[in-house]
Design a protein around this motif. Structure first.
Motif, PDB file in Angstrom:
ATOM      1  N   LYS A   1      -7.191 -14.304  -1.958  1.00 26.77           N
ATOM      2  CA  LYS A   1      -8.488 -14.034  -2.102  1.00 26.77           C
ATOM      3  C   LYS A   1      -9.324 -15.064  -2.967  1.00 26.77           C
ATOM      4  O   LYS A   1     -10.371 -15.251  -2.488  1.00 26.77           O
ATOM      5  CB  LYS A   1      -8.563 -12.437  -2.941  1.00 26.77           C
ATOM      6  N   PHE A   2      -8.852 -15.811  -3.580  1.00 30.28           N
ATOM      7  CA  PHE A   2      -9.677 -16.600  -4.500  1.00 30.28           C
ATOM      8  C   PHE A   2      -9.480 -17.974  -3.773  1.00 30.28           C
ATOM      9  O   PHE A   2     -10.197 -18.941  -4.574  1.00 30.28           O
ATOM     10  CB  PHE A   2      -9.126 -16.504  -5.973  1.00 30.28           C
TER      11      PHE A   2
ATOM     12  N   ASP B   1      -5.420  -3.116  -4.708  1.00 28.30           N
ATOM     13  CA  ASP B   1      -6.656  -3.716  -5.137  1.00 28.30           C
ATOM     14  C   ASP B   1      -6.537  -4.999  -5.983  1.00 28.30           C
ATOM     15  O   ASP B   1      -5.578  -5.067  -7.013  1.00 28.30           O
ATOM     16  CB  ASP B   1      -7.791  -3.199  -5.796  1.00 28.30           C
ATOM     17  N   VAL B   2      -7.115  -6.195  -5.569  1.00 25.99           N
ATOM     18  CA  VAL B   2      -6.889  -7.477  -6.556  1.00 25.99           C
ATOM     19  C   VAL B   2      -8.139  -7.336  -7.388  1.00 25.99           C
ATOM     20  O   VAL B   2      -9.442  -7.075  -7.284  1.00 25.99           O
ATOM     21  CB  VAL B   2      -7.180  -8.711  -5.527  1.00 25.99           C
ATOM     22  N   VAL B   3      -7.726  -7.566  -8.766  1.00 27.63           N
ATOM     23  CA  VAL B   3      -8.745  -7.754  -9.749  1.00 27.63           C
ATOM     24  C   VAL B   3      -8.822  -9.052 -10.280  1.00 27.63           C
ATOM     25  O   VAL B   3      -7.796  -9.835 -10.295  1.00 27.63           O
ATOM     26  CB  VAL B   3      -8.412  -6.485 -10.777  1.00 27.63           C
TER      27      VAL B   3
ATOM     28  N   THR C   1       6.388  -8.749  -5.960  1.00 25.81           N
ATOM     29  CA  THR C   1       5.528  -9.650  -7.038  1.00 25.81           C
ATOM     30  C   THR C   1       5.183 -10.770  -5.962  1.00 25.81           C
ATOM     31  O   THR C   1       3.879 -11.326  -6.214  1.00 25.81           O
ATOM     32  CB  THR C   1       6.434  -9.892  -8.052  1.00 25.81           C
ATOM     33  N   ILE C   2       5.724 -11.275  -4.952  1.00 18.37           N
ATOM     34  CA  ILE C   2       5.513 -12.508  -4.359  1.00 18.37           C
ATOM     35  C   ILE C   2       4.410 -12.132  -3.672  1.00 18.37           C
ATOM     36  O   ILE C   2       3.277 -12.986  -3.323  1.00 18.37           O
ATOM     37  CB  ILE C   2       6.546 -13.253  -3.768  1.00 18.37           C
ATOM     38  N   MET C   3       4.325 -11.140  -2.820  1.00 17.98           N
ATOM     39  CA  MET C   3       3.464 -10.551  -1.890  1.00 17.98           C
ATOM     40  C   MET C   3       1.917 -10.500  -2.772  1.00 17.98           C
ATOM     41  O   MET C   3       1.166 -10.788  -2.315  1.00 17.98           O
ATOM     42  CB  MET C   3       3.544  -9.288  -1.404  1.00 17.98           C
ATOM     43  N   SER C   4       2.139  -9.951  -4.074  1.00 18.34           N
ATOM     44  CA  SER C   4       0.854  -9.483  -4.715  1.00 18.34           C
ATOM     45  C   SER C   4       0.259 -11.007  -5.130  1.00 18.34           C
ATOM     46  O   SER C   4      -0.864 -11.166  -5.177  1.00 18.34           O
ATOM     47  CB  SER C   4       1.144  -8.897  -5.993  1.00 18.34           C
TER      48      SER C   4
ATOM     49  N   VAL D   1      -2.920  -7.416  -9.223  1.00 19.01           N
ATOM     50  CA  VAL D   1      -3.156  -6.526  -8.217  1.00 19.01           C
ATOM     51  C   VAL D   1      -2.656  -5.233  -8.823  1.00 19.01           C
ATOM     52  O   VAL D   1      -1.728  -5.028  -9.437  1.00 19.01           O
ATOM     53  CB  VAL D   1      -2.087  -6.898  -7.252  1.00 19.01           C
ATOM     54  N   VAL D   2      -3.476  -4.196  -8.624  1.00 10.61           N
ATOM     55  CA  VAL D   2      -3.190  -2.877  -9.013  1.00 10.61           C
ATOM     56  C   VAL D   2      -2.002  -2.294  -8.410  1.00 10.61           C
ATOM     57  O   VAL D   2      -2.112  -2.279  -7.105  1.00 10.61           O
ATOM     58  CB  VAL D   2      -4.465  -2.001  -8.960  1.00 10.61           C
TER      59      VAL D   2
END
Length: 321
Positions: free
Chosen positions: A165-166, A262-264, A155-158, A222-223
């Motif tokens: 990314k943002f 993937d990041v959404v 979870t932390i890495m996600s 994150v998927v």
């Protein structure tokens, strides 16, 4: 459970203050700007990317109880026995903490390692991580040795991946999972009885719509899971920055290019409404087409389902406005 931590002497401090300079942060609340400045200051001192501190802090905030109302900006809570060391009764001198095999460190140059000082907390966490290194794999190992829980590390890495990314922690936008112009309907069905596969409760809200109606991500995330489930058919699971797992089930198919990892963001199309599930891969048509939308919360120890209906109503209302 957090592991016993070995302290180490560290980096020479220099003082450099970073303001939140990213354009995306300019309209964020003052608190988020202040947090980002602290993360980036610690990055400058330790060479650990700021978004890892932000992700650890966000995760710790997510697992704390609502009644916790600390005035600190940073939510990272390092246990006293680890911070002060085995023989220290609670003295905050960095020198005494080091002698006591504690790992609290002075992050703001006043000679004290104060658990109530945001800079000291972040710098101490950085010291722990830097025992292992400052690249992605090193950080994962450090987090595992601290938390000793796979889902926590994942979870932390996600969360860090999303922030990277943002380029901001000001990620408050949401969306409704179906287009508002689509012909859809739903009511609160969480907790209803279900019979397929044995007696169980319905862990979500069913949104009925026609085959092929686009299904969208509702939050930044994150998927985490994609594929067939005998109950949910073709489904996708997305983990967000609030320790929520969003479960999209009975899909007719997936949007091209959507993959695990993937990041959404809110509004990203991830698939379409279908009627798959209740059988082996490919089973479809055992019920009217609909999106099953489930939400699960992780508190750092366990994960459980909760009613997504209020969130869906709020997201729908916000989307209309």
């Amino acid at each position: 459970m957090k592991s016993k931590i070995i302290c180490f002497t560290g980096l020479s401090l220099f003082f450099l203050f970073f303001s939140a300079s990213a354009t995306a942060e300019e309209n964020a609340p003052d608190e988020k700007q202040a947090k980002t400045a602290l993360y980036k200051k610690t990055q400058a001192i330790t060479n650990i990317p700021w978004y890892y501190f932000a992700a650890i802090d966000q995760y710790e905030h997510n697992i704390q109880k609502e009644e916790d109302n600390s005035e600190q900006l940073i939510s990272i809570d390092i246990p006293d026995e680890l911070w002060f060391g085995v023989s220290n009764p609670g003295l905050t001198s960095e020198e005494l903490i080091t002698v006591s095999d504690g790992w609290g460190r002075d992050g703001d140059g006043d000679g004290l390692a104060d658990k109530n000082n945001d800079e000291d907390v972040l710098y101490s966490m950085a010291h722990w991580i830097n025992q292992y290194g400052n690249n992605k794999e090193d950080i994962k190992i450090a987090l595992w040795n601290y938390y000793q829980r796979e889902l926590t590390v994942q979870t932390i890495m996600s969360i860090a991946k999303i922030y990277e990314k943002f380029g901001t922690i000001a990620l408050d936008k949401t969306d409704f999972p179906l287009p508002l112009h689509a012909n859809y309907s739903y009511r609160n069905t969480w907790g209803d009885a279900r019979g397929f596969g044995g007696r169980r409760i319905h862990e979500g809200t069913d949104i009925f719509a026609g085959y092929g109606v686009p299904v969208k991500a509702t939050t930044y995330g994150v998927v985490e899971m994609k594929g067939w489930n005998k109950y949910g058919g073709w489904r996708i699971g997305i983990r967000d920055i609030h320790n929520h797992y969003h479960y999209f089930a009975h899909l007719n198919g997936y949007e091209k290019g959507i993959n695990v990892g993937d990041v959404v963001e809110p509004g990203t199309v991830i698939g379409s409404v279908g009627a798959t599930g209740y059988g082996p891969p490919g089973t479809s048509g055992k019920f009217p087409p609909h999106l099953h939308y489930g939400m699960y919360k992780d508190n750092g120890y366990s994960e459980w389902s909760f009613d997504p209906y209020p969130h869906l109503k709020r997201w729908e209302r916000n989307a209309r406005n």
